[in-house]
Motif scaffolding. Structure first.
Motif, mmCIF file in Angstrom:
data_model
loop_
_atom_site.group_PDB
_atom_site.id
_atom_site.type_symbol
_atom_site.label_atom_id
_atom_site.label_comp_id
_atom_site.label_asym_id
_atom_site.label_seq_id
_atom_site.Cartn_x
_atom_site.Cartn_y
_atom_site.Cartn_z
ATOM 1 N N THR A 262 0.857 -1.186 0.000
ATOM 2 C CA THR A 262 0.000 0.000 0.000
ATOM 3 C C THR A 262 0.893 1.234 0.000
ATOM 4 O O THR A 262 1.752 1.382 0.877
ATOM 5 C CB THR A 262 -0.907 0.039 1.244
ATOM 6 O OG1 THR A 262 -1.723 -1.131 1.276
ATOM 7 C CG2 THR A 262 -1.801 1.277 1.212
ATOM 8 N N THR A 263 0.703 2.101 -0.970
ATOM 9 C CA THR A 263 1.422 3.368 -1.020
ATOM 10 C C THR A 263 0.452 4.482 -0.623
ATOM 11 O O THR A 263 -0.602 4.638 -1.249
ATOM 12 C CB THR A 263 1.980 3.641 -2.421
ATOM 13 O OG1 THR A 263 2.865 2.569 -2.792
ATOM 14 C CG2 THR A 263 2.747 4.962 -2.453
ATOM 15 N N ILE A 264 0.809 5.208 0.421
ATOM 16 C CA ILE A 264 -0.027 6.293 0.930
ATOM 17 C C ILE A 264 0.659 7.609 0.583
ATOM 18 O O ILE A 264 1.749 7.895 1.077
ATOM 19 C CB ILE A 264 -0.239 6.183 2.449
ATOM 20 C CG1 ILE A 264 -0.760 4.790 2.832
ATOM 21 C CG2 ILE A 264 -1.201 7.266 2.950
ATOM 22 C CD1 ILE A 264 -0.786 4.540 4.331
ATOM 23 N N ARG A 265 0.016 8.397 -0.263
ATOM 24 C CA ARG A 265 0.575 9.687 -0.657
ATOM 25 C C ARG A 265 -0.174 10.826 0.043
ATOM 26 O O ARG A 265 -1.321 10.689 0.415
ATOM 27 C CB ARG A 265 0.509 9.859 -2.175
ATOM 28 C CG ARG A 265 1.295 8.775 -2.926
ATOM 29 C CD ARG A 265 1.528 9.167 -4.379
ATOM 30 N NE ARG A 265 2.188 8.095 -5.120
ATOM 31 C CZ ARG A 265 3.492 7.850 -5.097
ATOM 32 N NH1 ARG A 265 4.293 8.623 -4.366
ATOM 33 N NH2 ARG A 265 4.002 6.862 -5.793
ATOM 34 N N ASN A 266 0.517 11.938 0.196
ATOM 35 C CA ASN A 266 0.018 13.080 0.974
ATOM 36 C C ASN A 266 -0.237 12.659 2.421
ATOM 37 O O ASN A 266 -1.186 13.115 3.070
ATOM 38 C CB ASN A 266 -1.256 13.685 0.366
ATOM 39 C CG ASN A 266 -1.545 15.066 0.935
ATOM 40 O OD1 ASN A 266 -0.639 15.823 1.292
ATOM 41 N ND2 ASN A 266 -2.824 15.399 1.048
ATOM 42 N N ALA A 267 0.632 11.780 2.923
ATOM 43 C CA ALA A 267 0.496 11.285 4.292
ATOM 44 C C ALA A 267 1.051 12.300 5.289
ATOM 45 O O ALA A 267 2.000 13.038 4.984
ATOM 46 C CB ALA A 267 1.248 9.968 4.454
ATOM 47 N N SER A 268 0.456 12.341 6.459
ATOM 48 C CA SER A 268 1.035 13.125 7.551
ATOM 49 C C SER A 268 2.318 12.451 8.025
ATOM 50 O O SER A 268 2.409 11.219 8.068
ATOM 51 C CB SER A 268 0.047 13.218 8.709
ATOM 52 O OG SER A 268 0.692 13.693 9.880
ATOM 53 N N SER A 269 3.298 13.280 8.375
ATOM 54 C CA SER A 269 4.541 12.744 8.950
ATOM 55 C C SER A 269 4.720 13.255 10.376
ATOM 56 O O SER A 269 5.832 13.321 10.885
ATOM 57 C CB SER A 269 5.738 13.141 8.079
ATOM 58 O OG SER A 269 5.735 14.539 7.820
ATOM 59 N N ASN A 270 3.616 13.584 11.012
ATOM 60 C CA ASN A 270 3.649 14.178 12.344
ATOM 61 C C ASN A 270 4.077 13.164 13.405
ATOM 62 O O ASN A 270 4.187 11.970 13.134
ATOM 63 C CB ASN A 270 2.269 14.764 12.668
ATOM 64 C CG ASN A 270 2.344 15.970 13.580
ATOM 65 O OD1 ASN A 270 3.404 16.333 14.070
ATOM 66 N ND2 ASN A 270 1.209 16.601 13.808
ATOM 67 N N TYR A 271 4.263 13.660 14.619
ATOM 68 C CA TYR A 271 4.866 12.846 15.682
ATOM 69 C C TYR A 271 4.076 11.586 15.995
ATOM 70 O O TYR A 271 4.648 10.508 16.176
ATOM 71 C CB TYR A 271 5.062 13.689 16.944
ATOM 72 C CG TYR A 271 3.800 14.264 17.541
ATOM 73 C CD1 TYR A 271 3.154 13.635 18.587
ATOM 74 C CD2 TYR A 271 3.269 15.461 17.076
ATOM 75 C CE1 TYR A 271 1.995 14.167 19.148
ATOM 76 C CE2 TYR A 271 2.125 16.001 17.621
ATOM 77 C CZ TYR A 271 1.490 15.354 18.658
ATOM 78 O OH TYR A 271 0.346 15.889 19.194
ATOM 79 N N MET A 272 2.741 11.675 16.082
ATOM 80 C CA MET A 272 1.949 10.497 16.433
ATOM 81 C C MET A 272 1.960 9.453 15.319
ATOM 82 O O MET A 272 1.901 8.252 15.590
ATOM 83 C CB MET A 272 0.532 10.903 16.814
ATOM 84 C CG MET A 272 -0.337 11.409 15.673
ATOM 85 S SD MET A 272 0.179 12.986 14.993
ATOM 86 C CE MET A 272 -0.429 14.083 16.277
#
Length: 514
Positions: A262-272
């Motif tokens: 699964t490729t997730i684009r426009n993903a959050s890269s935040n701490y949680m």
């Protein structure tokens, strides 16, 4: 009784005897009472011996756990704060672990057939509500004797019909059960928080993210009705229509046990999200792109591992503590601050003239998150040239934006704060005018704050938004005289022992009920 005025030794012994007698009358062991209190057996033993300091909040929990009127705390109404401000704080305070990461990891534990031990878990209302839901469907969740580490064991069959609907409706995080549960049942129902529907901004992106995994959800009479047909393709690419934290987490939870890539684009890269990825990697899930906006997940249909994971520190709590020191003109050190997730906030504060120092960086217990100790000093602040606004990580955290309103009130000049993400949250910041701040609401998303402020004490009803509520409390710390903040229960939803920790730094705060 204030938080600084602890019961006398004699009073503590009498309280201990009352607790012991009430426990025995109800046929409870010390361990059973400890589980009701989410604390340790040794702590209960100290209470009964009269050697454990007790706050009003904990006395209330004792009364509820024992269903006893032997310990009288007066009317059982909402909690209020009496704050005597106008003097600086001092010392050091350590940042506690992330609330948002804890909630995601509790949901993620549903994926694991093995034992999950989460360390350094925040003891806050939001976590307890998720635990109530998990326990109601059959998950065994046990705190260690110190009440900080949590072990979860998920049964082979979940009792989804027995879900605690009241607890589920009290937390919006219930939507993150969709990702794990689509692997556990072909059809299921979940309550959803009041005010949410499938057409709102906060829910629709979840449906778009989970549809490629075969999940179809309809809303009927206050619940999600879900059916699962299975993913249509061996590999899939998901483009998130919103770079949201919980949306990304839900997609990760669905992808973790789905065969293929699964490729997730426009993903959050935040701490949680990073905490969740690190936990899933311990379970054996392959994840590429940690810390970026493209995540590639190599799922495994069976995840069975005994894992031990320590949750990283919370950048929003770190910002709250820094703000407490800034608005009170204090020299204060905030230890274990996750500086990677505060870099824009610190850059804006530096532009405003804040004097601070960072210690050499070191790693959190998860072996990944970068920490540093931040020492702030009394500073003459001035308004930044540009507006202050949030952006997805690595931009300024949306949850940290409200703190800049109370900081800007200290600064010389006018600061424009633009909260473009949430409808109407900026309106709650106008309550700072009750304490003497010059806060002008331009529209539901923008406020203009002009300083410096001569803070004055006042009585304010807590707004129904967590971060603005904390901002008002912090402003009260700066205001000379005695202020009252009413109906503060919302603060416990996101902070663990915030009042007690502020008191340890020199704040004068009393919890009371009408």
């Amino acid at each position: 009784m204030t938080l600084t005025d602890l019961p006398t030794d004699d009073a503590m012994r009498r309280i201990g005897a009352l607790v012991r007698d009430a426990r025995r009358h109800r046929g409870l062991t010390q361990q059973q009472l400890a589980e009701r209190l989410a604390t340790s057996q040794s702590a209960v033993a100290r209470i009964e011996q009269g050697s454990q300091n007790l706050t009003l909040e904990f006395l209330g929990r004792l009364s509820a756990a024992l269903d006893s009127e032997l310990i009288s705390l007066g009317p059982a109404g909402p909690a209020h704060l009496r704050v005597t401000g106008g003097h600086p704080l001092r010392g050091r305070v350590a940042v506690k672990s992330s609330k948002n990461a804890a909630v995601a990891l509790l949901c993620a534990a549903l994926l694991n057939r093995g034992r999950t031990t989460l360390r350094n878990v925040s003891r806050i209302v939001e976590v307890e509500r998720i635990l109530d839901v998990l326990r109601s469907i059959g998950v065994a969740a046990t705190w260690d004797e110190h009440g900080h580490d949590l072990t979860l064991v998920v049964p082979d069959e979940l009792d989804l019909d027995g879900v605690d609907a009241d607890a589920a409706r009290r937390t919006r995080s219930i939507i993150m059960f969709l990702g794990p549960l689509l692997h556990r049942a072909r059809t299921f129902r979940l309550p959803y928080a009041g005010g949410c529907d499938l057409g709102t901004r906060t829910v629709q992106p979840h449906m778009i993210a989970l549809r490629p995994f075969g999940l179809d959800v309809e809303a009927h009479a206050g619940e999600y009705r879900a059916t699962v047909d299975g993913p249509a393709a061996a590999d899939r690419t998901i483009v998130l229509t919103e770079r949201g934290d919980t949306v990304t987490e839900n997609a990760l939870l669905a992808a973790a046990r789905t065969n293929g890539t699964t490729t997730i684009r426009n993903a959050s890269s935040n701490y949680m999200v990073q905490d969740l990825c690190l936990y899933l990697q311990l379970l054996g899930v392959g994840i590429e792109g940690l810390g970026t906006t493209t995540l590639v997940v190599h799922g495994r249909p069976v995840l069975e591992a005994d894992v031990d994971y320590t949750i990283s520190e919370d950048p929003v709590e770190a910002m709250s503590l820094l703000t407490a020191g800034i608005v009170t003109g204090s020299e204060l050190t905030v230890d274990r601050a996750p500086v990677e997730f505060l870099q824009v906030e610190l850059a804006v504060l530096a532009e405003m003239g804040l004097r601070f120092e960072l210690s050499p960086e070191y790693l959190a217990a998860n072996g990944h998150t970068r920490l540093a100790d931040v020492t702030i000093r009394p500073s003459e602040l001035h308004a930044p040239i540009d507006k202050v606004h949030p952006m997805p990580f690595p931009g300024l955290n949306i949850d940290n934006l409200p703190f800049f309103a109370v900081i800007a009130a200290q600064a010389q000049g006018a600061t424009l704060i633009h909260d473009w993400v949430y409808d109407n949250r900026a309106i709650h910041l106008s309550d700072l005018t009750r304490l003497g701040a010059d806060v002008r609401l331009l529209d539901p998303h923008r406020v203009l704050v002009t300083g410096p402020t001569r803070w004055s004490s006042a009585e304010v009803v807590c707004p129904p938004a967590l971060r603005p509520a904390v901002c008002i409390l912090l402003a009260m710390l700066a205001a000379k005289g005695t202020s009252v903040l009413r109906n503060v229960d919302i603060i416990a939803r996101g902070y663990e022992q915030l009042y007690e920790r502020l008191v340890e730094m020199g704040a004068d705060i009393e919890v009371f009920r009408d």
